[in-house]
Design a protein around this motif. Sequence first.
Motif, PDB file in Angstrom:
ATOM      1  N   TYR A  90       0.799  -1.221   0.000  1.00  0.00           N
ATOM      2  CA  TYR A  90       0.000   0.000   0.000  1.00  0.00           C
ATOM      3  C   TYR A  90       0.836   1.278   0.000  1.00  0.00           C
ATOM      4  O   TYR A  90       0.289   2.365  -0.191  1.00  0.00           O
ATOM      5  N   CYS A  91       2.109   1.161   0.240  1.00  0.00           N
ATOM      6  CA  CYS A  91       2.972   2.348   0.313  1.00  0.00           C
ATOM      7  C   CYS A  91       4.244   2.065  -0.480  1.00  0.00           C
ATOM      8  O   CYS A  91       5.089   1.289  -0.036  1.00  0.00           O
ATOM      9  N   LYS A  92       4.372   2.697  -1.637  1.00  0.00           N
ATOM     10  CA  LYS A  92       5.468   2.394  -2.560  1.00  0.00           C
ATOM     11  C   LYS A  92       6.682   3.299  -2.369  1.00  0.00           C
ATOM     12  O   LYS A  92       7.737   3.047  -2.946  1.00  0.00           O
ATOM     13  N   SER A  93       6.546   4.350  -1.591  1.00  0.00           N
ATOM     14  CA  SER A  93       7.665   5.278  -1.416  1.00  0.00           C
ATOM     15  C   SER A  93       7.615   5.893  -0.020  1.00  0.00           C
ATOM     16  O   SER A  93       6.594   5.844   0.659  1.00  0.00           O
ATOM     17  N   PRO A 180     -10.653  15.826   3.324  1.00  0.00           N
ATOM     18  CA  PRO A 180     -11.421  14.883   2.497  1.00  0.00           C
ATOM     19  C   PRO A 180     -10.690  14.440   1.238  1.00  0.00           C
ATOM     20  O   PRO A 180     -10.950  13.346   0.720  1.00  0.00           O
ATOM     21  N   ARG A 181      -9.774  15.263   0.736  1.00  0.00           N
ATOM     22  CA  ARG A 181      -9.060  14.901  -0.494  1.00  0.00           C
ATOM     23  C   ARG A 181      -8.026  13.797  -0.299  1.00  0.00           C
ATOM     24  O   ARG A 181      -7.508  13.238  -1.272  1.00  0.00           O
ATOM     25  N   ALA A 182      -7.698  13.466   0.929  1.00  0.00           N
ATOM     26  CA  ALA A 182      -6.663  12.464   1.192  1.00  0.00           C
ATOM     27  C   ALA A 182      -7.094  11.102   0.660  1.00  0.00           C
ATOM     28  O   ALA A 182      -8.226  10.674   0.885  1.00  0.00           O
ATOM     29  N   ASN A 183      -6.182  10.436  -0.052  1.00  0.00           N
ATOM     30  CA  ASN A 183      -6.471   9.073  -0.528  1.00  0.00           C
ATOM     31  C   ASN A 183      -5.320   8.107  -0.278  1.00  0.00           C
ATOM     32  O   ASN A 183      -5.306   7.003  -0.784  1.00  0.00           O
ATOM     33  N   GLU A 184      -4.327   8.537   0.516  1.00  0.00           N
ATOM     34  CA  GLU A 184      -3.201   7.683   0.852  1.00  0.00           C
ATOM     35  C   GLU A 184      -3.636   6.614   1.847  1.00  0.00           C
ATOM     36  O   GLU A 184      -4.487   6.847   2.708  1.00  0.00           O
ATOM     37  N   ASP A 185      -3.019   5.432   1.765  1.00  0.00           N
ATOM     38  CA  ASP A 185      -3.352   4.341   2.669  1.00  0.00           C
ATOM     39  C   ASP A 185      -2.381   4.224   3.841  1.00  0.00           C
ATOM     40  O   ASP A 185      -2.705   3.597   4.846  1.00  0.00           O
TER      41      ASP A 185
END
Length: 242
Positions: A90-93, A180-185
């Motif tokens: 879920y987190c590539k960087s 609300p714009r956040a879409n990071e996991d």
Amino acid sequence: MNYYFINHSLNIRTLGNHPQTKSIKYNCDVWNEPHFIEHVHNEKIDFEPIVSNAILSPKSKLTDLIDVTGMGFTRKLLISSKLRKIIEKYCKSGIQFFQSPIIHRTDIIPDYWVMNAYNIRLDLIDYYNSEIFSRRRKAEGGTYLIEEKISNMDSFIKKREEYNSKKTGNLFIKKVKILPRANEDFFTLINVEGGVKYIVSEKLKKEIEDAGCTGIEFQPIELSLSEWLAPGGPREQIYGKS
């Protein structure tokens, strides 16, 4: 989207023993070795660091998140290969993993890793709707709290640096709201209650739980620590008594 802090388990049945770790094995001069991992916090490490090894109490269980406090693990998580694989999905960087075997009884368990996260996302915080406090120092000793009204990230950073430079106190977010714009996991926050916190989305939380990862509790970020830990409160209802 709902978000959660990653917390260590407080349940003795999960941990086997509390504290879970009885000591730490150091592999260098912890004060003078520049490559010791303790000297880098929430920044990318561009060298092969020297790590420490957590020594578990004999009765402790091998959980996927290990509760360890000490040099080599400050502001970092010690996790199993199983949990690492899920987080990396879920987190590539913005995160790095360095092998840090744990010692349990007479065994050396190799598949554990120190996670160094530098994907700090203060830009995802809704400052206007978060609860922000400064902890001020009293002239006669001790501290007291004052609630701050801050509307954006630039104002927060400016105020934080002002307190730091004058050494009159520190600024922290007690109850966090995410835009609300956040879409990071998965991401990292600093200057929150507890110092540094690792944040997961509802989706990532569910995958970690479905995989049966142990040693982890998920605190909703909109709750303060006192609300979360209150006797009979939300933590106890979900995870049982400590």
